[in-house]
Design a protein around this motif. Structure first.
Motif, short mmCIF file in Angstrom:
data_model
loop_
_atom_site.label_atom_id
_atom_site.label_comp_id
_atom_site.label_asym_id
_atom_site.label_seq_id
_atom_site.Cartn_x
_atom_site.Cartn_y
_atom_site.Cartn_z
N ILE A 153 0.88 -1.15 0.00
CA ILE A 153 0.19 -0.09 -0.02
C ILE A 153 0.79 1.08 0.00
O ILE A 153 1.87 1.32 0.81
CB ILE A 153 -0.83 -0.10 1.27
CG1 ILE A 153 -1.86 -1.16 1.17
CG2 ILE A 153 -1.70 1.36 1.31
CD1 ILE A 153 -2.63 -1.24 2.83
N SER A 154 0.67 2.00 -0.96
CA SER A 154 1.09 3.54 -0.79
C SER A 154 0.27 4.49 -0.65
O SER A 154 -0.69 4.69 -1.63
CB SER A 154 2.08 3.71 -2.27
OG SER A 154 2.57 4.98 -2.17
N LEU A 155 0.31 5.48 0.20
CA LEU A 155 -0.21 6.54 0.59
C LEU A 155 0.48 7.81 0.67
O LEU A 155 0.32 8.74 1.60
CB LEU A 155 -1.37 6.46 1.74
CG LEU A 155 -2.62 5.60 1.27
CD1 LEU A 155 -3.34 4.90 2.54
CD2 LEU A 155 -3.56 6.40 0.56
N GLN A 156 1.61 7.81 0.29
CA GLN A 156 2.54 8.69 -0.01
C GLN A 156 2.09 10.24 -0.36
O GLN A 156 1.21 10.18 -1.31
CB GLN A 156 3.85 8.50 -0.72
CG GLN A 156 4.66 7.36 -0.22
CD GLN A 156 5.81 7.12 -0.96
OE1 GLN A 156 6.73 7.45 -0.71
NE2 GLN A 156 5.68 6.06 -1.80
N TYR A 186 4.07 2.58 2.46
CA TYR A 186 4.53 3.63 2.34
C TYR A 186 3.61 4.92 2.67
O TYR A 186 2.40 5.02 2.06
CB TYR A 186 4.97 3.62 0.75
CG TYR A 186 5.89 2.66 0.37
CD1 TYR A 186 7.22 2.47 0.64
CD2 TYR A 186 5.36 1.43 -0.09
CE1 TYR A 186 7.89 1.68 0.25
CE2 TYR A 186 6.05 0.48 -0.41
CZ TYR A 186 7.39 0.11 -0.40
OH TYR A 186 8.09 -0.73 -0.97
N LEU A 187 4.11 5.43 3.50
CA LEU A 187 3.28 6.68 4.35
C LEU A 187 3.90 7.92 4.40
O LEU A 187 3.60 8.81 5.08
CB LEU A 187 2.48 6.51 5.51
CG LEU A 187 1.67 4.87 5.62
CD1 LEU A 187 1.33 4.66 7.14
CD2 LEU A 187 0.36 5.14 4.72
N SER A 188 5.03 8.14 3.63
CA SER A 188 5.89 9.43 3.58
C SER A 188 5.20 10.60 3.40
O SER A 188 4.02 10.48 2.72
CB SER A 188 7.02 9.15 2.95
OG SER A 188 6.94 9.13 1.52
N HIS A 189 5.57 11.81 3.82
CA HIS A 189 5.04 13.08 3.15
C HIS A 189 3.58 13.04 3.51
O HIS A 189 2.80 13.36 2.65
CB HIS A 189 5.35 13.50 1.95
CG HIS A 189 6.88 13.35 1.46
ND1 HIS A 189 7.68 12.42 1.16
CD2 HIS A 189 7.60 14.62 1.63
CE1 HIS A 189 8.92 12.67 0.92
NE2 HIS A 189 8.94 14.21 1.18
N ASN A 190 3.21 12.97 4.75
CA ASN A 190 1.74 13.32 5.43
C ASN A 190 1.95 14.18 6.79
O ASN A 190 2.94 14.80 6.93
CB ASN A 190 0.98 11.83 5.69
CG ASN A 190 0.65 11.41 4.37
OD1 ASN A 190 -0.54 11.63 3.91
ND2 ASN A 190 1.18 10.26 3.93
N GLY A 191 0.93 14.00 7.42
CA GLY A 191 0.88 14.86 8.77
C GLY A 191 0.77 13.86 9.76
O GLY A 191 0.10 14.33 10.96
N ILE A 192 1.20 12.55 9.90
CA ILE A 192 1.03 11.51 10.86
C ILE A 192 2.10 11.95 12.16
O ILE A 192 3.01 12.40 11.97
CB ILE A 192 1.44 10.40 10.23
CG1 ILE A 192 0.62 9.91 9.33
CG2 ILE A 192 1.45 9.25 11.54
CD1 ILE A 192 0.78 8.66 8.27
N ARG A 232 7.50 -6.12 5.99
CA ARG A 232 9.04 -6.03 5.84
C ARG A 232 9.48 -4.66 5.68
O ARG A 232 10.69 -4.40 5.82
CB ARG A 232 9.36 -6.96 4.54
CG ARG A 232 9.11 -8.33 4.74
CD ARG A 232 9.44 -9.22 3.40
NE ARG A 232 8.75 -8.79 2.21
CZ ARG A 232 9.47 -7.93 1.17
NH1 ARG A 232 10.62 -7.10 1.39
NH2 ARG A 232 8.53 -7.59 0.17
N VAL A 233 8.65 -3.68 5.07
CA VAL A 233 9.11 -2.30 4.74
C VAL A 233 8.14 -1.35 5.23
O VAL A 233 7.07 -1.47 4.95
CB VAL A 233 9.23 -2.20 3.09
CG1 VAL A 233 9.70 -0.70 2.83
CG2 VAL A 233 10.16 -3.22 2.41
N LEU A 234 8.54 -0.46 5.96
CA LEU A 234 7.64 0.62 6.69
C LEU A 234 8.43 2.05 6.29
O LEU A 234 9.49 2.17 6.86
CB LEU A 234 7.46 0.42 7.85
CG LEU A 234 6.70 1.48 8.59
CD1 LEU A 234 5.29 1.56 8.16
CD2 LEU A 234 6.71 1.12 10.43
N ASP A 235 7.66 2.74 5.42
CA ASP A 235 8.11 4.20 5.10
C ASP A 235 7.36 5.29 6.02
O ASP A 235 6.05 5.22 5.35
CB ASP A 235 8.23 4.50 3.74
CG ASP A 235 8.95 5.79 3.35
OD1 ASP A 235 9.52 6.44 4.35
OD2 ASP A 235 9.15 5.93 2.24
#
Length: 343
Positions: free
Chosen positions: A217-220, A240-246, A259-262
């Motif tokens: 899943i990508s929600l960048q 993939y969750l980069s460039h949000n306001g989390i 395995r991969v968390l961004d």
């Protein structure tokens, strides 16, 4: 464009001549199954031989403004690419009446001048449909696409709503990145979906509608402020969750296959809720507000020996004395810290 226009172009004529020569060579060896005219800058196919035995036609990176009707007579055609041409809606309209190529499995119209989803209803066994990089404002028309479809690409358009997807039960990859979407919806019936790419939209809330087989899943680059909503995606391997306001890491403890968390470029102040994950290999936390490395071993207890890549640069903790050596000590199998490969 008139069919003779390419013939008057020396470059196009030379290119088509090369293509003919190539075709003649292949014909001596047996039936020609593939015609690859990538980057010939052709304006039309008037001087190109199109053998009736073709199963694949790749016309990527040309200057075509129409679809040669001879392609519509290729009864064995399975793959057709018009990627990176100048086709508008009127130019691709004839495809919907070309009965002879109804067995087509892959249709690529990426990077043209389309303003709507083309009529692909004639292709009853279609597996891959790519209309990315056009000017499409609505998914209206997708309801006519065969339910056999496995991969759908509509990125870099102007789509504002997820719709007419419900019948695509076999879909495995859905790419809707770089559009104008605000809401995740109408995904409930896509029970075989494995990859969902929604980066560069305007989505504020995660709603995966109970999808449990999804792996990527990508929600960048959206407008997320919370990570809540992934708990049921137990097969998830890459997120993939980069460039949000989390602001807080949460809802991740059930993702045992991750395995991969961004989560880089957010507003995180702590590493949390991932201590039980045992398969985590790549962790991207750069460009956040994590103050120190204190407690990082406990925070990543489950994957301490599995982790091979970690990014923490441009956090306050990255200025800690002995930053790299501390990370190497905590994570014995690290191969990369930020952009530095460990020898």
């Amino acid at each position: 464009m008139a069919s003779g226009e390419g013939a008057g172009d020396p470059q196009a004529a030379a290119a088509s001549g090369e293509a003919e020569a190539k075709m003649e060579t292949e014909e001596q060896e047996g039936p020609v199954l593939c015609l690859d005219l990538t980057s010939y800058q052709l304006h039309d196919l008037s001087e190109v031989e199109i053998p009736p035995t073709l199963e694949e036609v790749d016309l990527t990176a040309n200057r075509l403004t129409s679809a040669d009707p001879r392609i519509g007579r290729l009864a064995g055609l399975r793959k057709l690419s018009f990627r990176q041409n100048l086709l508008d809606d009127a130019a691709v309209a004839p495809l919907s009446s070309w009965d002879a190529i109804a067995g087509l499995q892959e249709l690529v119209l990426r990077d043209n001048k389309l303003s709507r989803i083309p009529d692909a209803s004639i292709f009853k066994g279609l597996l891959i449909f790519d209309v990315s990089f056009n000017e499409i404002s609505s998914l209206t028309g997708l309801s006519k696409v065969s339910s056999t479809l496995k991969e759908l690409y509509v990125s870099k358009n102007e789509v504002a709503k997820m719709e007419e997807l419900e019948h695509l039960h076999a879909l495995e990859i859905l790419e809707l990145g770089s559009n104008r979407l605000r809401v995740m919806e109408n995904l409930e019936t896509l029970t075989n979906l494995q990859e969902l790419w929604l980066g560069r939209n305007r989505i504020r809330t995660v709603n995966l509608c109970g999808l449990k087989l999804i792996k990527k899943i990508s929600l960048q680059s959206n407008r997320l402020t919370s990570m809540d909503g992934f708990q049921e995606c137990i097969a998830l391997e890459e997120l993939y969750l980069s460039h949000n306001g989390i602001q807080k890491m949460e809802g991740l403890s059930t993702l045992q296959n991750l395995r991969v968390l961004d989560v880089s470029s957010n507003k995180l102040t702590a590493i949390e809720n991932i201590e039980t994950l045992t398969r985590l290999e790549d962790l991207w936390l750069n460009d956040n507000q994590i103050p120190s490395l204190d407690g990082i071993e406990a925070a990543l207890a489950g994957s301490r020996k599995k982790l091979t890549t970690i990014y923490l640069e441009r956090n306050p903790c990255a200025k800690t004395p002995n930053y790299s050596s501390t990370l190497k000590q905590v994570f014995p199998n690290l191969e990369q810290i930020d952009s530095d490969i460990i020898a």
